[in-house]
Design a protein around this motif. Structure first.
Motif, PDB file in Angstrom:
ATOM      1  N   PRO A   1     -48.120  14.004   0.867  1.00 20.24           N
ATOM      2  CA  PRO A   1     -47.967  13.952  -0.624  1.00 20.24           C
ATOM      3  C   PRO A   1     -47.133  15.175  -1.010  1.00 20.24           C
ATOM      4  CG  PRO A   1     -50.317  13.775  -0.026  1.00 20.24           C
ATOM      5  CD  PRO A   1     -49.483  13.917   1.220  1.00 20.24           C
ATOM      6  N   PHE A   2     -46.250  15.114  -1.866  1.00 23.58           N
ATOM      7  CA  PHE A   2     -45.546  16.320  -2.338  1.00 23.58           C
ATOM      8  C   PHE A   2     -45.305  16.319  -3.917  1.00 23.58           C
ATOM      9  CE2 PHE A   2     -41.880  13.682  -1.528  1.00 23.58           C
ATOM     10  CZ  PHE A   2     -40.775  13.996  -2.410  1.00 23.58           C
ATOM     11  N   ALA A   3     -45.060  17.538  -4.602  1.00 26.34           N
ATOM     12  CA  ALA A   3     -44.620  17.564  -5.817  1.00 26.34           C
ATOM     13  C   ALA A   3     -43.180  18.271  -5.622  1.00 26.34           C
ATOM     14  CB  ALA A   3     -45.561  18.247  -6.784  1.00 26.34           C
ATOM     15  N   TRP A   4     -42.211  18.220  -6.431  1.00 22.28           N
ATOM     16  CA  TRP A   4     -40.986  18.704  -6.303  1.00 22.28           C
ATOM     17  C   TRP A   4     -40.660  19.186  -7.760  1.00 22.28           C
ATOM     18  CZ3 TRP A   4     -35.688  15.847  -6.297  1.00 22.28           C
ATOM     19  CH2 TRP A   4     -34.792  16.776  -6.289  1.00 22.28           C
ATOM     20  N   VAL A   5     -40.478  20.288  -8.030  1.00 20.30           N
ATOM     21  CA  VAL A   5     -40.457  21.197  -9.158  1.00 20.30           C
ATOM     22  C   VAL A   5     -39.248  21.546  -9.396  1.00 20.30           C
ATOM     23  CG1 VAL A   5     -41.141  23.005 -10.743  1.00 20.30           C
ATOM     24  CG2 VAL A   5     -42.756  21.638  -9.541  1.00 20.30           C
ATOM     25  N   ASP A   6     -38.359  21.313 -10.257  1.00 20.33           N
ATOM     26  CA  ASP A   6     -36.979  21.517 -10.373  1.00 20.33           C
ATOM     27  C   ASP A   6     -36.371  21.162 -11.774  1.00 20.33           C
ATOM     28  OD1 ASP A   6     -34.155  21.587  -9.831  1.00 20.33           O
ATOM     29  OD2 ASP A   6     -34.540  21.319  -7.795  1.00 20.33           O
ATOM     30  N   ASP A   7     -35.159  21.801 -12.080  1.00 19.35           N
ATOM     31  CA  ASP A   7     -34.955  21.265 -13.350  1.00 19.35           C
ATOM     32  C   ASP A   7     -33.792  20.156 -13.251  1.00 19.35           C
ATOM     33  OD1 ASP A   7     -33.340  23.778 -12.050  1.00 19.35           O
ATOM     34  OD2 ASP A   7     -31.864  23.352 -13.656  1.00 19.35           O
ATOM     35  N   GLU A   8     -33.483  19.713 -12.312  1.00 14.98           N
ATOM     36  CA  GLU A   8     -32.354  18.653 -11.951  1.00 14.98           C
ATOM     37  C   GLU A   8     -32.946  17.320 -11.600  1.00 14.98           C
ATOM     38  OE1 GLU A   8     -29.446  20.815  -9.262  1.00 14.98           O
ATOM     39  OE2 GLU A   8     -28.783  21.968 -11.278  1.00 14.98           O
ATOM     40  N   VAL A   9     -34.049  17.195 -11.521  1.00 13.30           N
ATOM     41  CA  VAL A   9     -34.750  15.780 -11.179  1.00 13.30           C
ATOM     42  C   VAL A   9     -34.417  14.683 -12.071  1.00 13.30           C
ATOM     43  CG1 VAL A   9     -36.997  14.602 -10.959  1.00 13.30           C
ATOM     44  CG2 VAL A   9     -36.687  16.958  -9.855  1.00 13.30           C
ATOM     45  N   THR A  10     -34.056  13.651 -11.604  1.00 12.69           N
ATOM     46  CA  THR A  10     -33.655  12.407 -12.546  1.00 12.69           C
ATOM     47  C   THR A  10     -34.348  11.184 -12.195  1.00 12.69           C
ATOM     48  OG1 THR A  10     -31.871  11.520 -11.105  1.00 12.69           O
ATOM     49  CG2 THR A  10     -31.447  13.307 -12.734  1.00 12.69           C
ATOM     50  N   ASP A  11     -34.456  10.278 -13.011  1.00 12.64           N
ATOM     51  CA  ASP A  11     -34.898   8.943 -12.701  1.00 12.64           C
ATOM     52  C   ASP A  11     -34.346   8.469 -11.257  1.00 12.64           C
ATOM     53  OD1 ASP A  11     -36.808   9.130 -14.766  1.00 12.64           O
ATOM     54  OD2 ASP A  11     -35.348   7.932 -16.249  1.00 12.64           O
ATOM     55  N   THR A  12     -33.139   8.535 -11.285  1.00 12.11           N
ATOM     56  CA  THR A  12     -32.615   8.194  -9.911  1.00 12.11           C
ATOM     57  C   THR A  12     -33.138   8.729  -8.642  1.00 12.11           C
ATOM     58  OG1 THR A  12     -30.470   7.880 -10.930  1.00 12.11           O
ATOM     59  CG2 THR A  12     -30.369   8.155  -8.620  1.00 12.11           C
ATOM     60  N   ASP A  13     -33.522   9.969  -8.723  1.00  9.64           N
ATOM     61  CA  ASP A  13     -34.483  10.678  -7.620  1.00  9.64           C
ATOM     62  C   ASP A  13     -35.821   9.972  -7.675  1.00  9.64           C
ATOM     63  OD1 ASP A  13     -32.369  12.716  -6.927  1.00  9.64           O
ATOM     64  OD2 ASP A  13     -32.811  13.626  -8.920  1.00  9.64           O
ATOM     65  N   ARG A  14     -36.437   9.839  -8.952  1.00  8.20           N
ATOM     66  CA  ARG A  14     -37.877   9.329  -8.670  1.00  8.20           C
ATOM     67  C   ARG A  14     -37.744   7.832  -8.012  1.00  8.20           C
ATOM     68  NH1 ARG A  14     -37.322  11.802 -13.734  1.00  8.20           N
ATOM     69  NH2 ARG A  14     -38.784  13.341 -13.941  1.00  8.20           N
ATOM     70  N   ALA A  15     -36.784   7.167  -8.206  1.00  8.58           N
ATOM     71  CA  ALA A  15     -36.735   5.646  -7.806  1.00  8.58           C
ATOM     72  C   ALA A  15     -36.237   5.836  -6.485  1.00  8.58           C
ATOM     73  CB  ALA A  15     -35.745   4.894  -8.593  1.00  8.58           C
ATOM     74  N   TRP A  16     -35.494   6.592  -5.911  1.00  7.81           N
ATOM     75  CA  TRP A  16     -35.213   6.661  -4.510  1.00  7.81           C
ATOM     76  C   TRP A  16     -36.426   7.310  -3.691  1.00  7.81           C
ATOM     77  CZ3 TRP A  16     -34.951   9.764  -0.148  1.00  7.81           C
ATOM     78  CH2 TRP A  16     -33.969   9.114   0.924  1.00  7.81           C
ATOM     79  N   VAL A  17     -37.047   8.254  -4.407  1.00  3.58           N
ATOM     80  CA  VAL A  17     -38.245   8.641  -3.633  1.00  3.58           C
ATOM     81  C   VAL A  17     -39.294   7.524  -3.361  1.00  3.58           C
ATOM     82  CG1 VAL A  17     -40.309  10.300  -3.443  1.00  3.58           C
ATOM     83  CG2 VAL A  17     -37.775  11.209  -3.968  1.00  3.58           C
TER      84      VAL A  17
END
Length: 177
Positions: free
Chosen positions: A122-138
């Motif tokens: 399990p991981f949390a990724w904290v960034d200012d550039e995260v998008t819905d595209t990244d969420r869907a891919w993960v």
């Protein structure tokens, strides 16, 4: 005897989450933390890092990992400034190894590397550039649970961000015990 359970990971970016920027007219607070590491004066933005981030990050029930272009410099210049120990560092792929198609499709260049590094944890990724595209891919490519948490780069990590992270991370501590 119970099986060994690895802690959740928290992949932490620096620019945006710890060093706020991008506000057109906002004056950022300046934090003095004592003697600077040699060479730290080369980056005046380091004074924007609130030293309270260190204890707050250390209190989260996870393993914090630098996920930043600062790479090992984060351990040299940032960790001591906020009272963190040396942390693991994600080593990024060479630019020539990054899939251009991913970027054309809106996938952040860090996303694949973080999923690979997590290796199902399990991981949390904290960034200012995260998008819905990244969420869907993960969601489609990571076998474990993941929280991709976008931080407003104008303000950096705030109380609400810490509350969301703590709540999410604690649910995996309970379920893995």
């Amino acid at each position: 005897m119970t099986g060994f359970v690895q802690a959740s990971l928290l992949f932490l970016d620096v620019d945006g989450p710890l060093i706020p920027f991008a506000a057109a007219s906002q004056q950022y607070p300046i934090y003095a933390t004592g003697p600077e590491p040699l060479g730290a004066d080369a980056n005046p933005l380091l004074t924007r890092i609130n030293p309270e981030h260190g204890p707050r990050l250390a209190a989260l029930p996870c393993e914090v990992v630098w996920a930043t272009t600062w790479m090992a410099d984060a351990n040299e210049y940032i960790a001591p400034r906020i009272g963190l120990p040396q942390l693991a560092v994600v080593v990024w792929p060479e630019p020539s190894d990054i899939d251009d198609q991913d970027e054309r499709n809106g996938l952040h260049w860090k996303t694949r590397a973080l999923v690979e590094w997590a290796a199902g944890r399990p991981f949390a990724w904290v960034d200012d550039e995260v998008t819905d595209t990244d969420r869907a891919w993960v969601a489609a490519h990571h076998q474990g649970h993941a929280l991709l948490h976008r931080v407003d780069p104008c303000h950096g990590l705030a109380d609400s961000d810490y509350a969301a992270l703590d709540s999410w991370l604690r649910q995996w501590v309970r379920h893995s015990s």
